[in-house]
Design a protein around this motif. Structure first.
Motif, PDB file in Angstrom:
ATOM      1  N   THR A  59     -79.006  87.295 -54.883  1.00 57.53           N
ATOM      2  CA  THR A  59     -80.034  86.919 -55.874  1.00 57.53           C
ATOM      3  C   THR A  59     -80.503  88.167 -56.627  1.00 57.53           C
ATOM      4  OG1 THR A  59     -81.584  86.978 -54.037  1.00 57.53           O
ATOM      5  CG2 THR A  59     -80.889  84.827 -54.793  1.00 57.53           C
ATOM      6  N   ARG A 107     -77.998  89.231 -59.132  1.00 61.93           N
ATOM      7  CA  ARG A 107     -78.045  88.371 -60.328  1.00 61.93           C
ATOM      8  C   ARG A 107     -79.214  88.729 -61.228  1.00 61.93           C
ATOM      9  NH1 ARG A 107     -77.235  82.027 -59.272  1.00 61.93           N
ATOM     10  NH2 ARG A 107     -77.248  81.992 -61.547  1.00 61.93           N
ATOM     11  N   ASN A 143     -78.773  90.035 -64.967  1.00 61.78           N
ATOM     12  CA  ASN A 143     -79.412  89.346 -66.098  1.00 61.78           C
ATOM     13  C   ASN A 143     -80.273  90.302 -66.925  1.00 61.78           C
ATOM     14  OD1 ASN A 143     -79.166  86.286 -66.485  1.00 61.78           O
ATOM     15  ND2 ASN A 143     -79.147  86.498 -64.271  1.00 61.78           N
ATOM     16  N   TRP A 177     -81.175 100.567 -51.181  1.00 64.70           N
ATOM     17  CA  TRP A 177     -81.077 101.533 -50.077  1.00 64.70           C
ATOM     18  C   TRP A 177     -80.658 100.832 -48.788  1.00 64.70           C
ATOM     19  CZ3 TRP A 177     -84.236 106.561 -49.752  1.00 64.70           C
ATOM     20  CH2 TRP A 177     -83.993 107.209 -48.537  1.00 64.70           C
ATOM     21  N   ASN A 178     -81.492  99.850 -48.381  1.00 63.90           N
ATOM     22  CA  ASN A 178     -81.328  99.213 -47.075  1.00 63.90           C
ATOM     23  C   ASN A 178     -80.268  98.110 -47.147  1.00 63.90           C
ATOM     24  OD1 ASN A 178     -81.687  98.152 -44.545  1.00 63.90           O
ATOM     25  ND2 ASN A 178     -83.878  97.818 -44.738  1.00 63.90           N
ATOM     26  N   ALA A 217     -86.828  98.772 -51.958  1.00 64.62           N
ATOM     27  CA  ALA A 217     -88.187  98.521 -51.457  1.00 64.62           C
ATOM     28  C   ALA A 217     -88.668  99.676 -50.573  1.00 64.62           C
ATOM     29  CB  ALA A 217     -88.200  97.223 -50.662  1.00 64.62           C
ATOM     30  N   GLU A 218     -87.792 100.654 -50.326  1.00 62.83           N
ATOM     31  CA  GLU A 218     -88.167 101.772 -49.439  1.00 62.83           C
ATOM     32  C   GLU A 218     -89.278 102.590 -50.083  1.00 62.83           C
ATOM     33  OE1 GLU A 218     -86.919 102.023 -46.413  1.00 62.83           O
ATOM     34  OE2 GLU A 218     -85.678 100.272 -46.814  1.00 62.83           O
ATOM     35  N   GLN A 265     -88.691 109.455 -47.747  1.00 66.08           N
ATOM     36  CA  GLN A 265     -87.418 108.872 -48.193  1.00 66.08           C
ATOM     37  C   GLN A 265     -87.147 109.217 -49.656  1.00 66.08           C
ATOM     38  OE1 GLN A 265     -88.521 104.803 -46.854  1.00 66.08           O
ATOM     39  NE2 GLN A 265     -86.437 104.786 -46.062  1.00 66.08           N
ATOM     40  N   ILE A 275     -89.050 101.275 -57.475  1.00 64.55           N
ATOM     41  CA  ILE A 275     -89.492 100.557 -56.276  1.00 64.55           C
ATOM     42  C   ILE A 275     -89.570  99.054 -56.557  1.00 64.55           C
ATOM     43  CG2 ILE A 275     -91.973 100.864 -56.761  1.00 64.55           C
ATOM     44  CD1 ILE A 275     -90.802 101.421 -53.282  1.00 64.55           C
ATOM     45  N   LEU A 333     -83.939  81.777 -44.483  1.00 63.39           N
ATOM     46  CA  LEU A 333     -83.127  82.636 -45.368  1.00 63.39           C
ATOM     47  C   LEU A 333     -82.286  81.778 -46.312  1.00 63.39           C
ATOM     48  CD1 LEU A 333     -81.602  85.565 -43.288  1.00 63.39           C
ATOM     49  CD2 LEU A 333     -83.178  85.701 -45.203  1.00 63.39           C
ATOM     50  N   GLU A 339     -82.767  81.570 -50.326  1.00 63.39           N
ATOM     51  CA  GLU A 339     -81.638  82.021 -51.140  1.00 63.39           C
ATOM     52  C   GLU A 339     -81.176  80.908 -52.090  1.00 63.39           C
ATOM     53  OE1 GLU A 339     -78.194  83.235 -48.948  1.00 63.39           O
ATOM     54  OE2 GLU A 339     -77.336  84.266 -50.672  1.00 63.39           O
ATOM     55  N   ALA A 341     -83.677  80.514 -54.880  1.00 60.45           N
ATOM     56  CA  ALA A 341     -83.588  81.616 -55.842  1.00 60.45           C
ATOM     57  C   ALA A 341     -82.373  81.426 -56.753  1.00 60.45           C
ATOM     58  CB  ALA A 341     -83.512  82.959 -55.115  1.00 60.45           C
ATOM     59  N   HIS A 342     -81.232  81.044 -56.153  1.00 61.56           N
ATOM     60  CA  HIS A 342     -80.029  80.825 -56.970  1.00 61.56           C
ATOM     61  C   HIS A 342     -80.211  79.648 -57.922  1.00 61.56           C
ATOM     62  CE1 HIS A 342     -77.217  83.845 -55.796  1.00 61.56           C
ATOM     63  NE2 HIS A 342     -77.400  83.612 -54.517  1.00 61.56           N
ATOM     64  N   LEU A 371     -82.327  80.852 -60.724  1.00 64.10           N
ATOM     65  CA  LEU A 371     -81.551  81.737 -61.604  1.00 64.10           C
ATOM     66  C   LEU A 371     -80.562  80.934 -62.451  1.00 64.10           C
ATOM     67  CD1 LEU A 371     -80.955  84.683 -59.125  1.00 64.10           C
ATOM     68  CD2 LEU A 371     -82.099  84.862 -61.328  1.00 64.10           C
ATOM     69  N   ASP A 372     -79.916  79.918 -61.838  1.00 66.35           N
ATOM     70  CA  ASP A 372     -78.997  79.050 -62.596  1.00 66.35           C
ATOM     71  C   ASP A 372     -79.724  78.442 -63.793  1.00 66.35           C
ATOM     72  OD1 ASP A 372     -76.908  79.407 -60.858  1.00 66.35           O
ATOM     73  OD2 ASP A 372     -77.246  77.552 -59.726  1.00 66.35           O
ATOM     74  N   GLU A 387     -80.653  80.950 -66.444  1.00 70.42           N
ATOM     75  CA  GLU A 387     -79.470  81.340 -67.218  1.00 70.42           C
ATOM     76  C   GLU A 387     -79.024  80.220 -68.162  1.00 70.42           C
ATOM     77  OE1 GLU A 387     -76.554  82.611 -64.361  1.00 70.42           O
ATOM     78  OE2 GLU A 387     -77.653  84.430 -63.862  1.00 70.42           O
ATOM     79  N   GLY A 425     -82.890 103.063 -43.832  1.00 71.13           N
ATOM     80  CA  GLY A 425     -83.947 102.364 -44.558  1.00 71.13           C
ATOM     81  C   GLY A 425     -84.841 101.592 -43.613  1.00 71.13           C
ATOM     82  N   HIS A 426     -86.095 101.403 -44.034  1.00 70.87           N
ATOM     83  CA  HIS A 426     -87.076 100.721 -43.188  1.00 70.87           C
ATOM     84  C   HIS A 426     -87.375  99.311 -43.677  1.00 70.87           C
ATOM     85  CE1 HIS A 426     -88.013 104.584 -41.280  1.00 70.87           C
ATOM     86  NE2 HIS A 426     -87.999 105.098 -42.492  1.00 70.87           N
ATOM     87  N   GLY A 427     -86.965  98.978 -44.892  1.00 68.98           N
ATOM     88  CA  GLY A 427     -87.356  97.706 -45.480  1.00 68.98           C
ATOM     89  C   GLY A 427     -88.672  97.860 -46.219  1.00 68.98           C
ATOM     90  N   PRO A 428     -89.155  96.772 -46.835  1.00 72.86           N
ATOM     91  CA  PRO A 428     -90.348  96.868 -47.676  1.00 72.86           C
ATOM     92  C   PRO A 428     -91.595  97.238 -46.869  1.00 72.86           C
ATOM     93  CG  PRO A 428     -89.287  94.696 -47.861  1.00 72.86           C
ATOM     94  CD  PRO A 428     -88.614  95.418 -46.761  1.00 72.86           C
ATOM     95  N   ALA A 429     -92.491  97.983 -47.512  1.00 69.72           N
ATOM     96  CA  ALA A 429     -93.790  98.288 -46.900  1.00 69.72           C
ATOM     97  C   ALA A 429     -94.627  97.010 -46.923  1.00 69.72           C
ATOM     98  CB  ALA A 429     -94.477  99.395 -47.676  1.00 69.72           C
ATOM     99  N   GLN A 442     -94.951 102.305 -58.585  1.00 61.95           N
ATOM    100  CA  GLN A 442     -94.006 103.105 -59.368  1.00 61.95           C
ATOM    101  C   GLN A 442     -94.642 104.394 -59.899  1.00 61.95           C
ATOM    102  OE1 GLN A 442     -90.695 102.238 -59.667  1.00 61.95           O
ATOM    103  NE2 GLN A 442     -90.448 104.244 -60.577  1.00 61.95           N
TER     104      GLN A 442
END
Lengths: 130, 218
Positions: free
Chosen positions: A15, A18, A22, A57-58, A87-88, A93, A107, B60, B64, B67-68, B71-72, B75, B188-192, B206
């Protein structure tokens, strides 16, 4: 701006690939290839004449930081612009990515405007072959 | 020893017996507690945790798929919306000349035909976009289903926590003495997560990253 640039987008979530694809299309970049981790991305990069790499990253397999290091260690690829889109959020990092030679860091969650600004900044700071 | 002597010793042995009985009761209670915990842990490990894994996997898949689907639809909505905007812009010049009275007869006839075509196409394209937006709305229904599943798994995690704390108490382990496994930052740790990952080590958006990179000369 050269809109024929060839992009490789690496993210393990289809996703997110995509969404980025886009957004790149909206910015006028139509030549976009996808890969789901560093391990599949690296051979594509070595054989594909890509102009720009956007990577998460992950990821399972080969993480984005390792892909970045592999790109910088490769004679053919070492000057490729690499934008980390991840998302890191740990300072250490971001410093690590900068030391490994990342060209930009966005981010998640991010906006279309931020993506555009960072791509423009990276392309603007280097001489892009037409 | 005479009976009289034995009787005389009884009061002295009573506290000893009582203490042993107390120990025995305590051991029995611990054994029962442990048995109860063992049974619960077995049920958790054999049935409920694998179930929870399947449930989260389903979450999951649902997210997913949604989301697809979204997005379809997005688009698919782009081209008709772009077509309407492009056609409207293409008509604007001739329309302005018509309003100013400077249009030729031939261009006027052409304009009428183009407007006829545009009105039909714009109605069809707008209807497509509207129907897609309604579908996008429906595609968000995963939130209700996944929310319920995630809450169920959260309850299970809370129960596992209680059982593990009880187990630590029974085995005499100090939970505070257990150190978290260090993670490999290169993976990587994944999102905070707000409220969990915070402090000076985490960037705040950012702008914070841009400032940090700027300090590093980028």
């Amino acid at each position: 701006m050269n809109k024929d640039l060839k992009f490789l987008v690496v993210d393990d979530y289809s996703t997110m690939r995509r969404i980025i694809k886009n957004l790149l299309h909206d910015l006028g970049y139509a030549n976009v290839t996808e890969a789901d981790d560093g391990k599949t991305a690296l051979p594509l990069l070595q054989n594909g004449n890509f102009d720009f790499l956007i990577t998460d990253w992950n990821m399972p397999g080969m993480a984005g930081l390792d892909l970045l290091k592999a790109v910088r260690a490769n004679e053919k690829l070492k000057k490729l612009p690499v934008l980390m889109l991840t998302a890191e959020a740990k300072r250490e990092q971001i410093v690590e990515a900068a030391q490994a030679g990342v060209s930009g860091y966005v981010i998640k969650p991010f906006t279309a405007q931020t993506l555009k600004e960072k791509i423009d900044k990276i392309l603007g700071s280097m001489a892009v072959p037409a | 020893m005479s009976d009289t002597a034995a009787l005389r010793e009884t009061p002295a042995r009573e506290p000893d017996l009582l203490a042993q009985l107390a120990d025995l009761t305590c051991n029995l209670r611990n054994a029962l507690d442990r048995f109860r915990l063992d049974s619960r842990l077995t049920a958790l490990a054999e049935k409920e945790i694998p179930d929870a894994r399947h449930r989260l996997n389903h979450v999951l898949k649902l997210t997913e798929a949604a989301a697809h689907r979204t997005l379809d639809l997005v688009e698919q909505s782009g081209p008709p919306a772009e077509r309407t905007a492009r056609e409207a812009a293409a008509l604007a010049g001739a329309w302005a000349r018509f309003r100013a009275g400077t249009i030729s007869v031939a261009e006027y006839c052409d304009l009428i035909n183009r407007i006829d075509h545009f009105l039909t196409a714009a109605r069809t394209d707008s209807e497509t976009v509207r129907a897609n937006l309604a579908e996008v709305l429906l595609a968000q229904d995963y939130q209700d289903l996944t929310g319920q599943i995630i809450r169920g798994v959260m309850n299970l995690v809370s129960e596992v926590e209680v059982v593990l704390v009880d187990l630590a108490r029974l085995t005499g382990t100090d939970p505070n003495a257990v150190q978290a496994q260090p993670t490999d930052s290169s993976r990587g740790h994944g999102p905070a997560v707000p409220g969990v990952d915070h402090g000076a080590a985490i960037v705040n958006g950012q702008a914070d990253i841009d400032a940090l990179l700027s300090d590093l000369g980028m």
